[in-house]
Design an enzyme around this catalytic site. Sequence first.
Site, PDB file in Angstrom:
ATOM      1  N   ASP A 146      37.490  46.059  15.219  1.00  0.00           N
ATOM      2  CA  ASP A 146      36.458  47.072  15.040  1.00  0.00           C
ATOM      3  C   ASP A 146      35.317  46.789  16.042  1.00  0.00           C
ATOM      4  OD1 ASP A 146      35.544  49.323  12.991  1.00  0.00           O
ATOM      5  OD2 ASP A 146      33.849  47.939  13.111  1.00  0.00           O
ATOM      6  N   HIS A 170      42.949  50.454   8.568  1.00  0.00           N
ATOM      7  CA  HIS A 170      41.940  49.985   9.521  1.00  0.00           C
ATOM      8  C   HIS A 170      41.722  48.478   9.458  1.00  0.00           C
ATOM      9  CE1 HIS A 170      38.523  50.183  12.188  1.00  0.00           C
ATOM     10  NE2 HIS A 170      37.763  49.570  11.289  1.00  0.00           N
ATOM     11  N   TYR A 227      25.231  50.878  15.873  1.00  0.00           N
ATOM     12  CA  TYR A 227      25.412  52.309  16.139  1.00  0.00           C
ATOM     13  C   TYR A 227      24.165  52.895  16.800  1.00  0.00           C
ATOM     14  CZ  TYR A 227      29.362  51.686  12.982  1.00  0.00           C
ATOM     15  OH  TYR A 227      30.527  51.248  12.414  1.00  0.00           O
TER      16      TYR A 227
END
Length: 323
Positions: A107, A298, A235
């Site tokens: 990730d 994931h 982010y």
Amino acid sequence: MNMMMMNYEVDHQRIKTNGIWMHVAEKGTGPLVLLIHGFPEIWYAWRHQINHLADNGYHVVAPDLRGYGDSDAPLSPNSYTMLHIVGDLIGLIDHFGQQKAYVVGHDWGAVAGWYLSLFRPDRVMALVTLSVPYFPRSPTAKTIQSILQLYGDGCHVIQFQEPGRAERAFARYDYTTVMKKFLLITDKMIAPPDMEIIDFLETKWSLPPWLKEEDVQVFAEKFEESGFTGAFNYYRAMDLTWELLAPWQGSKITVPVKFMIGDKEFGFHSGGIKDYVEGDEFKSLVPNLEVVVLDGHHFIQQENPQEVSNQILSFLRQHPMDQ
């Protein structure tokens, strides 16, 4: 220290690197392997791989990235660009006195591994990335604008941009519920219009065989201590990272890479990821590339730990450190 964490018999220390204190879990002796976690995780995401690699002759170091767990969390989102994260990792490699390390990332940890290999290929012996492939930098469009045009405001990346927005939304749930919502994701992370992603994600109260209630509590307790702002700041720094990456426009990843992804990863079939990772563009950007598709979603290193551990170990053995 949580009893569940103690059962894994790792050593813990905090290391000064790149102006921050970074917590690492450590086990084994031999060539250095960095295991870099993603969102929303800590070092504990690698609990299975730590033991497997250490038992097979490697010095395994799994940090809490800046903003996570027991590592420092700078206040400004501008302190979370990929140049900062790579700087932290270079400092870890230096701390352990190594010229090169094996790097494994999932990730956001995969993103960090890609850029560590792009910026400093002289420090990376081989790279293993999970779930997130390397995407080329757009020469014209900033990252957030591109994601907004593709997925709209319901995308978690967009919702995490505004300081305080996601923090307020997440605060409606206890930390255990938040962790279950994310760790057990099976669908795409795009909420309907005017709905927060944390409200959209399903809460599954029965856990699959690969995840124990005690494991969820390890994550939940650490995020209860740290909050989520540090994690959200990755982010919030994406556009600044895009600006700073301009000097590497068009550059390739030259180190040996194994990329692993679950066949049930969101976007793998419907979002074009399968075609991309098996196509010519990805291989042109990463010339020394092996792609492996595994059974899973994931959080593949937790869901399918033995297969992931075996894949990592076989790849490291294909690229032995110079004696």
